[in-house]
Design an enzyme around this catalytic site. Structure first.
Site, PDB file in Angstrom:
ATOM      1  N   LYS A 114      -0.151  15.487 -36.771  1.00  0.00           N
ATOM      2  CA  LYS A 114      -0.516  15.590 -35.357  1.00  0.00           C
ATOM      3  C   LYS A 114      -2.030  15.702 -35.215  1.00  0.00           C
ATOM      4  O   LYS A 114      -2.656  14.994 -34.436  1.00  0.00           O
ATOM      5  CB  LYS A 114       0.152  16.847 -34.777  1.00  0.00           C
ATOM      6  CG  LYS A 114      -0.180  17.117 -33.342  1.00  0.00           C
ATOM      7  CD  LYS A 114       0.332  18.482 -32.896  1.00  0.00           C
ATOM      8  CE  LYS A 114       1.742  18.718 -33.381  1.00  0.00           C
ATOM      9  NZ  LYS A 114       2.498  19.619 -32.532  1.00  0.00           N
ATOM     10  N   LYS A 126      -0.217  26.541 -40.048  1.00  0.00           N
ATOM     11  CA  LYS A 126       0.654  27.204 -39.058  1.00  0.00           C
ATOM     12  C   LYS A 126       0.939  28.607 -39.553  1.00  0.00           C
ATOM     13  O   LYS A 126       0.879  28.873 -40.760  1.00  0.00           O
ATOM     14  CB  LYS A 126       1.972  26.430 -38.922  1.00  0.00           C
ATOM     15  CG  LYS A 126       2.745  26.758 -37.653  1.00  0.00           C
ATOM     16  CD  LYS A 126       2.244  25.983 -36.445  1.00  0.00           C
ATOM     17  CE  LYS A 126       2.883  26.481 -35.166  1.00  0.00           C
ATOM     18  NZ  LYS A 126       2.575  25.597 -34.028  1.00  0.00           N
ATOM     19  N   GLY A 165      -2.141  29.773 -30.178  1.00  0.00           N
ATOM     20  CA  GLY A 165      -0.847  30.237 -29.690  1.00  0.00           C
ATOM     21  C   GLY A 165       0.293  29.296 -30.061  1.00  0.00           C
ATOM     22  O   GLY A 165       0.074  28.199 -30.584  1.00  0.00           O
ATOM     23  N   ASP A 166       1.492  29.737 -29.833  1.00  0.00           N
ATOM     24  CA  ASP A 166       2.719  28.927 -29.969  1.00  0.00           C
ATOM     25  C   ASP A 166       3.805  29.745 -29.282  1.00  0.00           C
ATOM     26  O   ASP A 166       3.471  30.656 -28.491  1.00  0.00           O
ATOM     27  CB  ASP A 166       3.044  28.670 -31.457  1.00  0.00           C
ATOM     28  CG  ASP A 166       4.164  27.629 -31.635  1.00  0.00           C
ATOM     29  OD1 ASP A 166       3.898  26.441 -31.436  1.00  0.00           O
ATOM     30  OD2 ASP A 166       5.312  28.013 -31.940  1.00  0.00           O
TER      31      ASP A 166
END
Ligand code: NDP
Length: 445
Positions: A114, A126, A165-166
């Site tokens: 991505k 991540k 963020g997520d």
């Protein structure tokens, strides 16, 4: 898949036992890059694929904190620094009880590709924790975030690894984490993105993933000779991505008729009133079923997966991974869906993707369609480095340009490798080529 790719896949399964989401993400990429390896045999010789599926570094740590009753709680923290071939590691932090190493690795692996598509110089990473912010007090969330950052801070930095963020990590959590990082490191740097506007955040970052998704889907619609006007849209989730996808699609003339959370979904044939959703979700952290208190003509149905039975022209899954399976995709197709663009990460199972692609539904994969969020995080990093702030319109225009570039890369790579119109293959190939060539240039590291 070729024998070589099969053997890589076998090793991934053996080495990462039980991490089924990670296996799924790797398989989807490996299935589409065979023609690239045929064209560039040097990649196989340099074991680029064997290297790309192995994270550069995986960090797991204890996160002890004290709850409102004075009880000690223990969560597990993760940061997977997957690939730094094209820039510092970049990717969000997920706080959700379902988090384990396999989820973080699938997200980190997706993030490599991505980020490569965004045209900005960022590698893939991540992180997160199995901590559940839902139902916790602000003080409990702060206690957790400070403890989490007390270990994480030694592994990150503005030129090393820049988390964001997520799911479960919004403005409040980023604030608490940033405060602790600053205190421990005695530096004020752009080490996290999604920061508050008063202290280094970028305008339009909040809106970016949802807006970017709609910009990408706009190109899919244009290629089919149509636009958003009068289209019925179903959006799963009611968090950050879902809310701003709704806002942009509605502003372009679409009618969003359903949204959800993990408990259930609402259908409002008059068009979802986004102010009501924002007040519930952003204002008081409530549940989507409260929508019908404000709009009694709407309908609430318990159980979130039923949302895919609502007939629509366009479906935008914006909640979580594997939220559309093969049967649910078949129901969408039967009910007339023509476009699916993924706002969440890996929301469609492989069977769902095959069902969409096999039935002429235009399908925009997550790693391309939702890349606007991380792209705007990269713009936030640029502004922090320059110590200045761009206006909302400047950032939004750059985001729009990036989403067009992402779309163009997907379509031209798909065409070049004989899979015209297949945006899944196009995204994987364009991104893989960029990362693989960078890895080749940097030697065996
Ligand atoms: P939020 O936490 O803001 O919202 C998540 C939404 O999805 C909530 O409505 C939540 O409902 C729902 N949801 C979460 N888990 C589940 C589940 N297991 N089943 C059903 N519904 C669920 O997260 P975001 O909007 O930030 O993220 C949504 C998706 O988009 C994720 O896949 C994320 O990785 C992806 N993404 C996010 C980006 C960003 O910039 N934020 C960037 C790129 C991708 P509930 O409140 O009931 O849990």
């Amino acid at each position: 898949m070729s024998q070589y790719l099969d053997s890589v896949m076998e090793t991934v399964i053996k080495r990462n036992a039980g991490e089924v989401e990670f296996h799924q993400a790797v398989k989807e990429v490996l299935e589409t890059i065979e023609p690239v390896l045929a064209k560039y045999p040097e990649f196989e010789k340099a074991k680029i694929v064997d290297r790309i599926v192995e994270p550069e570094r995986q960090i797991m740590f204890r996160v002890p904190w004290v709850d409102r009753n004075g009880e000690v709680q223990v969560n597990r923290g993760f940061r997977v620094q997957f690939n730094s071939a094209i820039g510092p590691y970049k990717g969000g932090l997920r706080l959700h009880p379902s988090v384990y190493l396999g989820i973080i690795k699938f997200l980190g692996f997706e993030q490599i590709f991505k980020n490569a598509l965004t045209t900005t110089p960022i590698g893939g990473g991540k992180g997160g924790s199995d901590f559940d912010p839902k139902g916790k007090t602000d003080l409990e969330v702060m206690n957790f975030c400070q403890s989490f950052m007390t270990e994480l801070f030694r592994h990150i930095g503005p030129d090393t690894d820049v988390p964001a963020g997520d799911i479960g990590t919004g403005a409040r959590e980023i604030g608490f984490m940033y405060g602790q990082y600053k205190r421990l490191s005695n530096t004020f740097t752009g080490v996290l993105t999604g920061k508050g506007l008063q202290w280094g955040g970028s305008l339009a970052r909040t809106e970016a993933t949802g807006y970017g998704l709609v910009y990408y889907a706009t190109r899919m619609l244009q290629d089919a000779g149509t636009d958003w006007t009068g289209k019925k849209v179903v959006i799963s989730g009611s968090g950050n991505v879902a809310i701003y996808a709704n806002q942009k699609a509605t502003s372009l003339g679409a009618k969003v008729i359903a949204m959800s959370d993990s408990n259930g979904y609402v259908v409002d044939e008059a068009g979802i009133n986004l102010d009501v959703v924002k007040e519930i979700k952003e204002g008081r952290r409530g549940r989507i079923k409260e929508y019908i208190d404000a709009v009694p003509s709407a309908q609430y149905v318990e159980g979130c997966r039923g949302i895919w039975t609502v007939p629509c022209d366009i479906a935008l899954p914006c909640a979580t991974q594997n939220e559309i399976n093969g049967d649910e995709a078949a129901t969408l197709v039967k009910n007339g869906v023509k476009f699916v663009a993924e706002g969440a990460n890996m929301p469609s199972t492989p069977e769902a993707i095959a069902t969409f692609q096999g039935n002429g539904v235009a399908f925009g994969p997550a790693k391309a369609a939702n890349s606007g969020g991380v792209a705007t995080s990269a713009l936030e990093m640029s502004q922090n480095s320059m110590r200045l702030s761009w206006t909302f319109d400047e950032v939004d225009q750059k985001l729009h340009g990036i989403m067009n570039a992402v779309y163009d890369q997907c379509t031209s790579a798909a065409e070049e490798f004989g899979m015209k119109g297949n945006l899944v293959a196009g995204a994987n190939i364009a991104a893989f080529l960029k990362v693989a060539k960078s890895m080749m240039a940097q030697g065996v590291v």
